[in-house]
Design a protein around this motif. Structure first.
Motif, short mmCIF file in Angstrom:
data_model
loop_
_atom_site.label_atom_id
_atom_site.label_comp_id
_atom_site.label_asym_id
_atom_site.label_seq_id
_atom_site.Cartn_x
_atom_site.Cartn_y
_atom_site.Cartn_z
N PRO A 373 0.67 -1.30 -0.05
CA PRO A 373 0.08 0.10 0.08
C PRO A 373 0.87 1.44 0.10
O PRO A 373 0.18 2.39 -0.23
N MET A 374 2.23 1.32 0.61
CA MET A 374 2.74 2.59 0.05
C MET A 374 3.18 2.73 -1.18
O MET A 374 3.41 3.95 -1.33
N ASP A 375 2.88 1.80 -1.94
CA ASP A 375 3.19 2.16 -3.58
C ASP A 375 1.92 2.67 -4.13
O ASP A 375 1.93 3.31 -5.05
N PHE A 376 0.74 2.74 -3.38
CA PHE A 376 -0.45 3.28 -3.88
C PHE A 376 -1.14 3.93 -2.61
O PHE A 376 -2.16 3.34 -2.23
N PRO A 377 -0.53 4.89 -1.93
CA PRO A 377 -1.09 5.66 -0.74
C PRO A 377 -2.08 6.44 -0.77
O PRO A 377 -2.41 6.91 0.52
N GLU A 378 -3.05 6.37 -1.80
CA GLU A 378 -4.18 7.19 -1.65
C GLU A 378 -5.00 6.70 -0.58
O GLU A 378 -5.05 5.51 -0.28
N ALA A 386 -6.86 0.80 -8.77
CA ALA A 386 -6.43 1.82 -9.61
C ALA A 386 -4.77 1.53 -9.93
O ALA A 386 -4.66 1.99 -11.39
N PHE A 387 -4.04 1.31 -9.28
CA PHE A 387 -2.73 0.89 -9.61
C PHE A 387 -2.68 -0.11 -10.28
O PHE A 387 -1.85 -0.09 -11.60
N GLN A 388 -3.34 -1.39 -10.27
CA GLN A 388 -3.54 -2.51 -11.35
C GLN A 388 -3.85 -2.00 -12.75
O GLN A 388 -3.23 -2.25 -13.71
N ARG A 389 -5.09 -1.08 -12.65
CA ARG A 389 -5.62 -0.60 -14.20
C ARG A 389 -4.33 0.24 -14.66
O ARG A 389 -4.29 0.27 -15.97
N LYS A 390 -3.72 1.11 -14.01
CA LYS A 390 -2.90 1.76 -14.64
C LYS A 390 -1.80 1.26 -15.61
O LYS A 390 -1.50 1.36 -16.56
N TRP A 391 -1.15 0.18 -15.18
CA TRP A 391 -0.31 -0.73 -15.93
C TRP A 391 -1.14 -1.51 -16.86
O TRP A 391 -0.15 -1.84 -18.08
N GLU A 392 -2.26 -2.13 -16.63
CA GLU A 392 -2.82 -2.75 -17.55
C GLU A 392 -3.22 -2.03 -18.85
O GLU A 392 -3.15 -2.33 -20.04
N GLU A 393 -3.52 -0.49 -18.57
CA GLU A 393 -3.89 0.27 -19.67
C GLU A 393 -2.53 0.74 -20.41
O GLU A 393 -2.90 0.74 -21.84
N LEU A 394 -1.45 0.77 -19.79
CA LEU A 394 -0.32 1.07 -20.44
C LEU A 394 -0.08 -0.13 -21.35
O LEU A 394 0.76 -0.01 -22.34
N ALA A 395 -0.06 -1.49 -21.14
CA ALA A 395 0.16 -2.50 -21.54
C ALA A 395 -0.73 -2.50 -22.80
O ALA A 395 -0.23 -2.95 -24.00
N PHE A 396 -1.91 -2.13 -22.70
CA PHE A 396 -2.84 -2.19 -23.77
C PHE A 396 -2.48 -1.29 -24.84
O PHE A 396 -2.30 -1.58 -26.11
N MET A 397 -1.95 -0.20 -24.43
CA MET A 397 -1.60 0.78 -25.56
C MET A 397 -0.21 0.33 -26.18
O MET A 397 -0.02 0.65 -27.24
N GLY A 473 3.58 -9.23 -21.05
CA GLY A 473 2.99 -8.45 -19.72
C GLY A 473 1.66 -7.81 -20.02
O GLY A 473 1.01 -7.84 -21.27
N VAL A 474 1.04 -7.57 -19.14
CA VAL A 474 1.30 -7.53 -17.52
C VAL A 474 0.67 -8.42 -16.78
O VAL A 474 -0.33 -8.96 -17.25
N GLU A 475 1.44 -9.11 -15.63
CA GLU A 475 0.67 -9.91 -14.90
C GLU A 475 0.31 -8.91 -13.69
O GLU A 475 1.29 -8.69 -12.72
N THR A 476 -1.08 -8.82 -13.20
CA THR A 476 -1.02 -8.13 -12.13
C THR A 476 -2.28 -8.76 -11.40
O THR A 476 -2.68 -8.07 -10.47
N ARG A 477 -2.69 -9.83 -11.62
CA ARG A 477 -4.01 -10.47 -10.86
C ARG A 477 -3.44 -11.75 -10.03
O ARG A 477 -4.14 -12.61 -10.07
#
Length: 527
Positions: A373-378, A386-397, A473-477
């Motif tokens: 949680p220190m990596d997504f401190p909101e 939201a943290f997972q989604r960010k990287w999944e969206e970048l991989a999609f693009m 990539g990416v493996e987030t789940r």
């Protein structure tokens, strides 16, 4: 009954050799009759020039006392045959219990309740197995994603499209583990899973087993409903009163089990809106790596790698990095495939899968790095989502915004450049992959840890650092980014609502999720 351990035999032994070895170890010199049953089978490959198969067996024989008294006989003990027993057979419930989700946790919670007369109702947002398989195949062919029927959602849960591993590190004095394995065998799995050290059944067997468990629940009076997404909860005075399905239908019950998966993000939001207590939790993200399976076999078995009595080789690797992160292999799939496990529009995520025979050309595994949680401190409890989604969206693009998976040769990932072509290792995704730079799809500290990990793992498995190894990539789940708080009675802050399994943050694989489902079934009927 006697249990004899550490029966070591060469790879090419015959069945009679087990019998003769038992006679020798127990010092049976006459024609005393006995029978035996294998209860554990494993491989000892520490000496590559002398790989052994190791058995533990249970033996029925007269004069057990004489054998136990002989101090020259080692590795033998007295055991009794035990089975799982449900502890709450005479408890009455006011309503039929409702289970949300048909993954391992939901199925085994439902099965235990059905076996004991509680007539559970299982609600699955996705489709039945056969329809789900068609939707996944259609996604591969057309890139048209169904957000309700895919590798994450549908009958059997995300584990249905996996290697079907059935091992767990969960301690099990109540024999729930044994119960799960026995039910798998009864429903069509190979009997060897009862004694193999690292049992697996592959996605092909698992699909059949899941359907048979569902049919068994129905035969026992339960209901299993597909296309039935729970869109809201009915709460009265901090107690659960029922569910609303597909924003329309209401079902009343004061016992509801949340056996949702780790990708049920919209359900997480619904629970947050209903004031269910949720907390952020650590998880891990990374990539998939593919090597030729033959390379892994040679590294693990040496010159014996082609022996037909050896299983396809696997590995389990960990490394503590200079930046303080841990990197490790996860869900290693020998002779398997990397698959597109996307479940949300304009996002991509990978997973690994194998059939029972594990006979595909490549081995693959996730290489994951822990995040906290220190990596997504909101402040938002769903910040991990939201943290997972960010990287999944970048991989999609990065792969062309067309649901292709971004792939890269290992050497190019390490040197921060896009691959211009693949080498000797062909990605199992093939037509559904695009060359990209995975450094753009993950946090820099995750990329740094993976690069260091590849070098460290090459010292443990010769060839792991192969330049042509393919990263996807990416493996987030790998696990849920949240935990739904439950008390010692397995209830959430809402009375009668029972968080359960992997999505709720209490399991990490098929077996641990199924065992948690059994524990919750016990808790639901304990009052």
């Amino acid at each position: 009954m006697l249990r004899l351990q550490q029966i070591k035999l060469p790879l090419d032994h015959k069945e009679i050799d087990i019998y003769n070895k038992i006679k020798k170890e127990l010092r049976i010199v006459d024609e005393t009759k006995f029978s035996y049953k294998i209860v554990k089978k494993s491989i000892d490959a520490r000496k590559k020039n002398d790989i052994r198969i190791v058995y533990t067996v249970d033996i029925k024989i007269k004069n057990e006392g004489r054998i136990l008294k002989n101090k020259k006989i080692r590795s033998v003990s007295l055991v009794s045959s035990k089975k799982y027993k449900f502890p709450n057979k005479n408890t009455d419930l006011n309503n039929r219990p409702i289970i949300i989700g048909s993954g391992p946790a939901g199925l085994f919670c439902g099965l235990i309740l059905a076996e004991n007369g509680y007539l559970p109702i299982i609600l699955e947002r996705g489709k039945d197995m056969d329809s789900r398989i068609k939707d996944v195949e259609q996604f591969v062919l057309t890139a048209k994603l169904s957000t309700e029927s895919n590798i994450q959602f549908g009958e059997g849960g995300a584990g249905t499209f996996s290697d079907g591993k059935l091992n767990t590190l969960v301690k099990d004095k109540f024999l729930r583990n044994k119960k799960v394995l026995e039910e798998f065998v009864e429903c069509g799995a190979p009997e060897e899973i009862l004694y193999y050290n690292k049992p697996h059944i592959g996605t092909d067997y698992l699909r059949k087993v899941v359907k048979n468990i569902r049919n068994k629940i129905i035969e026992l009076g339960g209901d299993v409903r597909f296309n039935s997404k729970v869109t809201s909860l009915m709460v009265d005075n901090d107690s659960i009163a029922g569910v609303i399905i597909n924003d329309d239908e209401k079902i009343l019950s004061d016992k509801i089990i949340l056996a949702i998966g780790h990708s049920a993000r919209d359900t997480f939001s619904m629970l947050k809106d209903n004031k269910i207590l949720i907390e952020k939790k650590p998880f891990a993200i990374g990539v998939r790596i593919e090597h030729p399976q033959e390379l892994i076999n040679k590294a693990q078995y040496g010159n014996s790698y082609e022996n037909k009595n050896l299983p396809v080789a696997d590995y389990k690797l960990t490394h503590h990095c200079k930046n303080g992160r841990g990197v490790y292999s996860f869900c290693m799939c020998p002779g398997g495939y990397v698959v597109n496990a996307s479940s949300e529009e304009n996002r991509v995520v990978t997973n690994g899968m194998s059939n029972y025979l594990r006979d595909a050309e490549n081995a693959n595994s996730a290489l994951l790095v822990n995040v906290t949680p220190m990596d997504f401190p909101e402040d938002d409890v769903l910040a991990g989502v939201a943290f997972q989604r960010k990287w999944e969206e970048l991989a999609f693009m990065a792969a062309g915004s067309n649901y292709n998976i971004p792939v890269q040769k290992s050497i190019d990932f390490i040197n921060n450049r896009i691959s211009t072509e693949v080498g000797k290792v062909k990605p199992s995704l093939q037509d559904n992959a695009s060359l990209a730079d995975l450094n753009e799809c993950l946090p820099y500290y995750v990329c740094d840890a993976i690069k260091e990990g590849i070098a460290a793992f090459d010292n443990k498995i010769k060839g792991f650092g192969l330049d042509d190894a393919i990263l996807s990539g990416v493996e987030t789940r790998s696990s849920s980014p949240i935990r739904i708080i439950r008390n010692k009675d397995f209830e959430s802050n809402i009375k009668g609502l029972y968080p359960c399994g992997e999505g709720a943050g209490y399991a990490g694989g098929i077996m641990s999720a199924a065992m948690d489902g059994i524990k919750v079934a016990e808790a639901v009927t304990s009052k």
